[in-house]
Scaffold this motif. Sequence first.
Motif, PDB file in Angstrom:
ATOM      1  N   PHE A 108       4.623  -2.252   8.415  1.00 24.71           N
ATOM      2  CA  PHE A 108       4.374  -3.536   7.757  1.00 24.71           C
ATOM      3  C   PHE A 108       5.655  -4.150   7.193  1.00 24.71           C
ATOM      4  N   GLU A 109       6.493  -3.347   6.570  1.00 24.57           N
ATOM      5  CA  GLU A 109       7.734  -3.877   5.998  1.00 24.57           C
ATOM      6  C   GLU A 109       8.645  -4.452   7.075  1.00 24.57           C
ATOM      7  N   SER A 110       8.711  -3.787   8.218  1.00 23.87           N
ATOM      8  CA  SER A 110       9.561  -4.291   9.302  1.00 23.87           C
ATOM      9  C   SER A 110       9.005  -5.571   9.892  1.00 23.87           C
ATOM     10  N   VAL A 111       7.684  -5.661  10.026  1.00 23.72           N
ATOM     11  CA  VAL A 111       7.059  -6.864  10.568  1.00 23.72           C
ATOM     12  C   VAL A 111       7.243  -8.031   9.597  1.00 23.72           C
ATOM     13  N   ALA A 112       7.161  -7.752   8.297  1.00 24.06           N
ATOM     14  CA  ALA A 112       7.410  -8.805   7.303  1.00 24.06           C
ATOM     15  C   ALA A 112       8.810  -9.377   7.467  1.00 24.06           C
ATOM     16  N   ALA A 113       9.792  -8.520   7.655  1.00 27.89           N
ATOM     17  CA  ALA A 113      11.178  -8.969   7.775  1.00 27.89           C
ATOM     18  C   ALA A 113      11.445  -9.675   9.098  1.00 27.89           C
ATOM     19  N   GLU A 114      10.837  -9.199  10.173  1.00 29.05           N
ATOM     20  CA  GLU A 114      11.139  -9.715  11.511  1.00 29.05           C
ATOM     21  C   GLU A 114      10.324 -10.952  11.877  1.00 29.05           C
ATOM     22  N   PHE A 115       9.070 -11.003  11.435  1.00 34.80           N
ATOM     23  CA  PHE A 115       8.166 -12.055  11.906  1.00 34.80           C
ATOM     24  C   PHE A 115       7.705 -13.018  10.820  1.00 34.80           C
ATOM     25  N   GLY A 116       7.804 -12.633   9.556  1.00 37.16           N
ATOM     26  CA  GLY A 116       7.425 -13.541   8.487  1.00 37.16           C
ATOM     27  C   GLY A 116       6.064 -14.163   8.687  1.00 37.16           C
ATOM     28  N   LEU A 129       1.663  -6.371   1.089  1.00 36.46           N
ATOM     29  CA  LEU A 129       2.079  -7.374   0.111  1.00 36.46           C
ATOM     30  C   LEU A 129       3.386  -8.043   0.539  1.00 36.46           C
ATOM     31  N   GLN A 130       4.309  -7.273   1.083  1.00 37.84           N
ATOM     32  CA  GLN A 130       5.546  -7.876   1.581  1.00 37.84           C
ATOM     33  C   GLN A 130       5.249  -8.859   2.708  1.00 37.84           C
ATOM     34  N   MET A 131       4.307  -8.505   3.590  1.00 38.71           N
ATOM     35  CA  MET A 131       3.936  -9.416   4.663  1.00 38.71           C
ATOM     36  C   MET A 131       3.370 -10.716   4.088  1.00 38.71           C
ATOM     37  N   ARG A 132       2.476 -10.585   3.100  1.00 40.59           N
ATOM     38  CA  ARG A 132       1.882 -11.794   2.525  1.00 40.59           C
ATOM     39  C   ARG A 132       2.944 -12.649   1.833  1.00 40.59           C
ATOM     40  N   ASN A 133       3.866 -12.000   1.132  1.00 38.47           N
ATOM     41  CA  ASN A 133       4.921 -12.748   0.444  1.00 38.47           C
ATOM     42  C   ASN A 133       5.846 -13.477   1.413  1.00 38.47           C
ATOM     43  N   ARG A 134       5.912 -12.997   2.656  1.00 45.90           N
ATOM     44  CA  ARG A 134       6.734 -13.666   3.673  1.00 45.90           C
ATOM     45  C   ARG A 134       5.930 -14.668   4.490  1.00 45.90           C
ATOM     46  N   GLY A 135       4.675 -14.912   4.106  1.00 51.49           N
ATOM     47  CA  GLY A 135       3.871 -15.944   4.746  1.00 51.49           C
ATOM     48  C   GLY A 135       2.909 -15.464   5.806  1.00 51.49           C
ATOM     49  N   ALA A 136       2.838 -14.153   6.050  1.00 58.03           N
ATOM     50  CA  ALA A 136       1.908 -13.630   7.058  1.00 58.03           C
ATOM     51  C   ALA A 136       0.469 -13.745   6.571  1.00 58.03           C
ATOM     52  N   ILE A 137      -0.470 -13.742   7.507  1.00 61.18           N
ATOM     53  CA  ILE A 137      -1.887 -13.692   7.191  1.00 61.18           C
ATOM     54  C   ILE A 137      -2.265 -12.223   7.022  1.00 61.18           C
TER      55      ILE A 137
END
Length: 354
Positions: A271-279, A299-307
């Motif tokens: 999840f952390e890598s996907v948050a950083a790479e795909f936002g 939570l990192q994914m959500r903070n980067r705008g992911a659903i």
Amino acid sequence: MIRVLIVEDSLTMRHHLREALAPDPELQVVGEAVDGEHAVELTGRLRPDVITMDMMLPGISGLAATEHIMAEHPTPILVVSSADRQELFSTYNALAAGAVDVLEKPRGDDSDADWGRRLRTTLRIVSRIRVITHPRARLGARGRTAAPVPPASPVPVAAPALGVVAVGSSTGGPGALTELIRELPPNFATPVLAVQHIAASEQFAVAFSDWLAGQTGRNVRYAIDGTPVSRIAGQVLLAPPDRHLYVRDKLVRLSDGPPRHSCRPAVDVLFESVAAEFGPSAAGCLLTGMGRDGATGLLQMRNRGAITFAQDEGSCVVYGMPREAALIGAAAYVLPPARMAGRIAELHPVAGRR
């Protein structure tokens, strides 16, 4: 006392199980069943705290016994099974039907040295899990209506094209993962990257991809290090046994890095890598499981705008990981897996078209 029901047709294996449990005075064997019918009957009469379940039984199989038990007298079940391919598929079917975990039978080699300790430890953990009548156990369910699912949040007016779906699951995950993937649109082209905790041998884990492919009709395989994400459209890639799965520079990567939350593979790493790479061009789904792996990553994914999605309590075998995500505000939607799939298709209809 933790009251244990042993279900095993082999006299030798039943003796081995009793011997393995004997060093722990709090694990009390209250009954033994040599076939599936007897297992169901003893479960109702003795109400054990936990069951060890063999798959290959005379009469009704271990799988059928599991389905009956989870429909009539829900009880934590530890599948104790061999690595025979036919038995492996029955094992995964039992996990999808509500069994909690799996432990491979002794192999007759050096790996057996701590088998008894692993059995005792696993039974202690499994016995504490609160199980409910399982959705796959439909026996006697005719005429009942499912509990209504709370309405989800409104769908955003505009969303970027979906680049990847990241999924994490643990205890109870095979069934939830199957439901999620099966309900995605047939032409869903977005890659799905999944981490499933499987506390079993590599031989057990490797068969999981074939089983999941058969259950869902999808192209499911284990990830290969260095694969470009752009080349896996429409595929489901699983983290291999004992390897972290993550994304870097739009490549699928594998790692032998330290465990996170005592897990390797760990959901948080993915999840952390996907948050950083795909936002914002990603979706994250955290499914049933014990512990808290995946919550901070979601939570990192959500903070980067992911659903982001967390499985709802009513459909979870273990409401642990999704609960942690909901508590920290990591999940925009709290839904059963099938509703997650439908919402992903609604949110990003472009993902279903090539």
